[in-house]
Scaffold this motif. Structure first.
Motif, PDB file in Angstrom:
ATOM      1  N   VAL A 131       0.841  -1.207   0.000  1.00 16.49           N
ATOM      2  CA  VAL A 131       0.000   0.000   0.000  1.00 16.49           C
ATOM      3  C   VAL A 131       0.868   1.245   0.000  1.00 16.49           C
ATOM      4  O   VAL A 131       0.596   2.219  -0.722  1.00 16.49           O
ATOM      5  CB  VAL A 131      -0.955  -0.019   1.213  1.00 16.49           C
ATOM      6  CG1 VAL A 131      -1.640   1.323   1.391  1.00 16.49           C
ATOM      7  CG2 VAL A 131      -1.976  -1.114   1.065  1.00 16.49           C
ATOM      8  N   TRP A 132       1.935   1.238   0.769  1.00 19.75           N
ATOM      9  CA  TRP A 132       2.861   2.367   0.816  1.00 19.75           C
ATOM     10  C   TRP A 132       3.490   2.585  -0.567  1.00 19.75           C
ATOM     11  O   TRP A 132       3.595   3.712  -1.056  1.00 19.75           O
ATOM     12  CB  TRP A 132       3.934   2.087   1.854  1.00 19.75           C
ATOM     13  CG  TRP A 132       4.905   3.189   2.126  1.00 19.75           C
ATOM     14  CD1 TRP A 132       4.924   4.437   1.564  1.00 19.75           C
ATOM     15  CD2 TRP A 132       5.998   3.157   3.019  1.00 19.75           C
ATOM     16  NE1 TRP A 132       5.955   5.163   2.073  1.00 19.75           N
ATOM     17  CE2 TRP A 132       6.627   4.406   2.976  1.00 19.75           C
ATOM     18  CE3 TRP A 132       6.504   2.183   3.870  1.00 19.75           C
ATOM     19  CZ2 TRP A 132       7.756   4.699   3.741  1.00 19.75           C
ATOM     20  CZ3 TRP A 132       7.613   2.492   4.627  1.00 19.75           C
ATOM     21  CH2 TRP A 132       8.230   3.732   4.568  1.00 19.75           C
ATOM     22  N   GLY A 133       3.892   1.493  -1.219  1.00 18.12           N
ATOM     23  CA  GLY A 133       4.475   1.604  -2.554  1.00 18.12           C
ATOM     24  C   GLY A 133       3.479   2.117  -3.583  1.00 18.12           C
ATOM     25  O   GLY A 133       3.815   2.969  -4.416  1.00 18.12           O
ATOM     26  N   LEU A 134       2.245   1.598  -3.524  1.00 14.46           N
ATOM     27  CA  LEU A 134       1.226   2.083  -4.466  1.00 14.46           C
ATOM     28  C   LEU A 134       0.922   3.560  -4.242  1.00 14.46           C
ATOM     29  O   LEU A 134       0.735   4.315  -5.211  1.00 14.46           O
ATOM     30  CB  LEU A 134      -0.054   1.256  -4.313  1.00 14.46           C
ATOM     31  CG  LEU A 134       0.002  -0.172  -4.838  1.00 14.46           C
ATOM     32  CD1 LEU A 134      -1.290  -0.919  -4.501  1.00 14.46           C
ATOM     33  CD2 LEU A 134       0.257  -0.178  -6.335  1.00 14.46           C
ATOM     34  N   GLY A 135       0.889   3.976  -2.976  1.00 14.66           N
ATOM     35  CA  GLY A 135       0.639   5.384  -2.685  1.00 14.66           C
ATOM     36  C   GLY A 135       1.768   6.268  -3.160  1.00 14.66           C
ATOM     37  O   GLY A 135       1.531   7.384  -3.658  1.00 14.66           O
ATOM     38  N   SER A 136       2.977   5.789  -3.047  1.00 15.12           N
ATOM     39  CA  SER A 136       4.119   6.588  -3.502  1.00 15.12           C
ATOM     40  C   SER A 136       4.174   6.681  -5.016  1.00 15.12           C
ATOM     41  O   SER A 136       4.451   7.750  -5.577  1.00 15.12           O
ATOM     42  CB  SER A 136       5.418   5.975  -2.976  1.00 15.12           C
ATOM     43  OG  SER A 136       5.464   6.047  -1.580  1.00 15.12           O
ATOM     44  N   PHE A 137       3.913   5.567  -5.706  1.00 18.37           N
ATOM     45  CA  PHE A 137       3.979   5.577  -7.165  1.00 18.37           C
ATOM     46  C   PHE A 137       2.812   6.333  -7.792  1.00 18.37           C
ATOM     47  O   PHE A 137       2.939   6.868  -8.887  1.00 18.37           O
ATOM     48  CB  PHE A 137       4.040   4.151  -7.720  1.00 18.37           C
ATOM     49  CG  PHE A 137       5.386   3.522  -7.544  1.00 18.37           C
ATOM     50  CD1 PHE A 137       6.527   4.130  -8.042  1.00 18.37           C
ATOM     51  CD2 PHE A 137       5.516   2.323  -6.880  1.00 18.37           C
ATOM     52  CE1 PHE A 137       7.771   3.556  -7.874  1.00 18.37           C
ATOM     53  CE2 PHE A 137       6.743   1.742  -6.705  1.00 18.37           C
ATOM     54  CZ  PHE A 137       7.886   2.361  -7.195  1.00 18.37           C
ATOM     55  N   SER A 138       1.660   6.357  -7.112  1.00 19.43           N
ATOM     56  CA  SER A 138       0.504   7.058  -7.671  1.00 19.43           C
ATOM     57  C   SER A 138       0.406   8.504  -7.175  1.00 19.43           C
ATOM     58  O   SER A 138      -0.574   9.168  -7.459  1.00 19.43           O
ATOM     59  CB  SER A 138      -0.782   6.304  -7.323  1.00 19.43           C
ATOM     60  OG  SER A 138      -0.983   6.329  -5.919  1.00 19.43           O
ATOM     61  N   SER A 139       1.419   8.959  -6.442  1.00 19.47           N
ATOM     62  CA  SER A 139       1.444  10.325  -5.894  1.00 19.47           C
ATOM     63  C   SER A 139       0.213  10.603  -5.049  1.00 19.47           C
ATOM     64  O   SER A 139      -0.387  11.673  -5.116  1.00 19.47           O
ATOM     65  CB  SER A 139       1.565  11.362  -7.019  1.00 19.47           C
ATOM     66  OG  SER A 139       2.754  11.191  -7.730  1.00 19.47           O
ATOM     67  N   ASN A 140      -0.170   9.626  -4.249  1.00 13.05           N
ATOM     68  CA  ASN A 140      -1.303   9.751  -3.340  1.00 13.05           C
ATOM     69  C   ASN A 140      -0.760   9.767  -1.907  1.00 13.05           C
ATOM     70  O   ASN A 140      -0.484   8.719  -1.329  1.00 13.05           O
ATOM     71  CB  ASN A 140      -2.265   8.586  -3.544  1.00 13.05           C
ATOM     72  CG  ASN A 140      -3.550   8.753  -2.760  1.00 13.05           C
ATOM     73  OD1 ASN A 140      -3.639   9.614  -1.898  1.00 13.05           O
ATOM     74  ND2 ASN A 140      -4.527   7.925  -3.068  1.00 13.05           N
ATOM     75  N   PRO A 141      -0.576  10.955  -1.324  1.00  7.20           N
ATOM     76  CA  PRO A 141       0.042  11.012   0.010  1.00  7.20           C
ATOM     77  C   PRO A 141      -0.820  10.376   1.098  1.00  7.20           C
ATOM     78  O   PRO A 141      -0.284   9.861   2.088  1.00  7.20           O
ATOM     79  CB  PRO A 141       0.244  12.498   0.254  1.00  7.20           C
ATOM     80  CG  PRO A 141      -0.671  13.184  -0.672  1.00  7.20           C
ATOM     81  CD  PRO A 141      -0.880  12.273  -1.845  1.00  7.20           C
ATOM     82  N   HIS A 142      -2.129  10.395   0.941  1.00  6.82           N
ATOM     83  CA  HIS A 142      -2.994   9.777   1.942  1.00  6.82           C
ATOM     84  C   HIS A 142      -2.787   8.266   1.976  1.00  6.82           C
ATOM     85  O   HIS A 142      -2.659   7.662   3.052  1.00  6.82           O
ATOM     86  CB  HIS A 142      -4.461  10.117   1.637  1.00  6.82           C
ATOM     87  CG  HIS A 142      -5.422   9.559   2.626  1.00  6.82           C
ATOM     88  ND1 HIS A 142      -5.515  10.054   3.904  1.00  6.82           N
ATOM     89  CD2 HIS A 142      -6.303   8.542   2.550  1.00  6.82           C
ATOM     90  CE1 HIS A 142      -6.425   9.361   4.563  1.00  6.82           C
ATOM     91  NE2 HIS A 142      -6.918   8.434   3.753  1.00  6.82           N
ATOM     92  N   LEU A 143      -2.718   7.652   0.797  1.00  3.13           N
ATOM     93  CA  LEU A 143      -2.499   6.207   0.712  1.00  3.13           C
ATOM     94  C   LEU A 143      -1.106   5.842   1.214  1.00  3.13           C
ATOM     95  O   LEU A 143      -0.933   4.837   1.927  1.00  3.13           O
ATOM     96  CB  LEU A 143      -2.701   5.736  -0.725  1.00  3.13           C
ATOM     97  CG  LEU A 143      -2.808   4.241  -0.959  1.00  3.13           C
ATOM     98  CD1 LEU A 143      -3.997   3.668  -0.206  1.00  3.13           C
ATOM     99  CD2 LEU A 143      -2.928   3.945  -2.444  1.00  3.13           C
ATOM    100  N   ALA A 144      -0.117   6.659   0.894  1.00  6.17           N
ATOM    101  CA  ALA A 144       1.245   6.395   1.365  1.00  6.17           C
ATOM    102  C   ALA A 144       1.330   6.518   2.878  1.00  6.17           C
ATOM    103  O   ALA A 144       2.022   5.721   3.538  1.00  6.17           O
ATOM    104  CB  ALA A 144       2.226   7.348   0.702  1.00  6.17           C
ATOM    105  N   ALA A 145       0.624   7.504   3.437  1.00  5.98           N
ATOM    106  CA  ALA A 145       0.629   7.654   4.895  1.00  5.98           C
ATOM    107  C   ALA A 145      -0.035   6.465   5.573  1.00  5.98           C
ATOM    108  O   ALA A 145       0.437   6.000   6.627  1.00  5.98           O
ATOM    109  CB  ALA A 145      -0.081   8.947   5.285  1.00  5.98           C
TER     110      ALA A 145
END
Length: 102
Positions: free
Chosen positions: A55-69
């Motif tokens: 989930v952290w990787g998907l959030g980082s690659f999709s530029s979604n800071p909420h998902l990365a957090a």
């Protein structure tokens, strides 16, 4: 009078009592259950760590800071859960050894 004092000091020094680790009924089954619960806890912690890292990787690659957090929080919680589960074995072993030394 010194004879009484020597007797009072000598009695607590040699107690000769050992703890009975098989006195409770079902203690063997309890040990098996606790071991299985700890194994399941460690496996679930590793699975949660893997999922949170994805989930952290998907959030980082999709530029979604909420998902990365959310992924970072999940990684932290999974690591703490694995640490607590693993440290509980060490704590129980330490307490058992202290109890045997008394």
């Amino acid at each position: 009078m010194p004879d009484l004092l020597q007797v009072l000091l000598a009695v607590p020094a040699d107690i000769g009592v050992t703890p009975n680790d098989s006195g409770l009924p079902g203690i063997a089954q309890l040990r098996t259950i606790v071991g299985a619960v700890m194994t399941i806890g460690l496996v679930l912690s590793v699975l949660a760590l893997i999922c949170a890292a994805i989930v952290w990787g998907l959030g980082s690659f999709s530029s979604n800071p909420h998902l990365a957090a959310r992924g970072k929080t999940g990684v932290l919680v999974a690591c703490i859960a694995a640490l607590v589960t693993g440290a509980s074995v060490t704590f129980v072993t330490f307490a058992w050894n202290v109890g045997q030394a008394i």
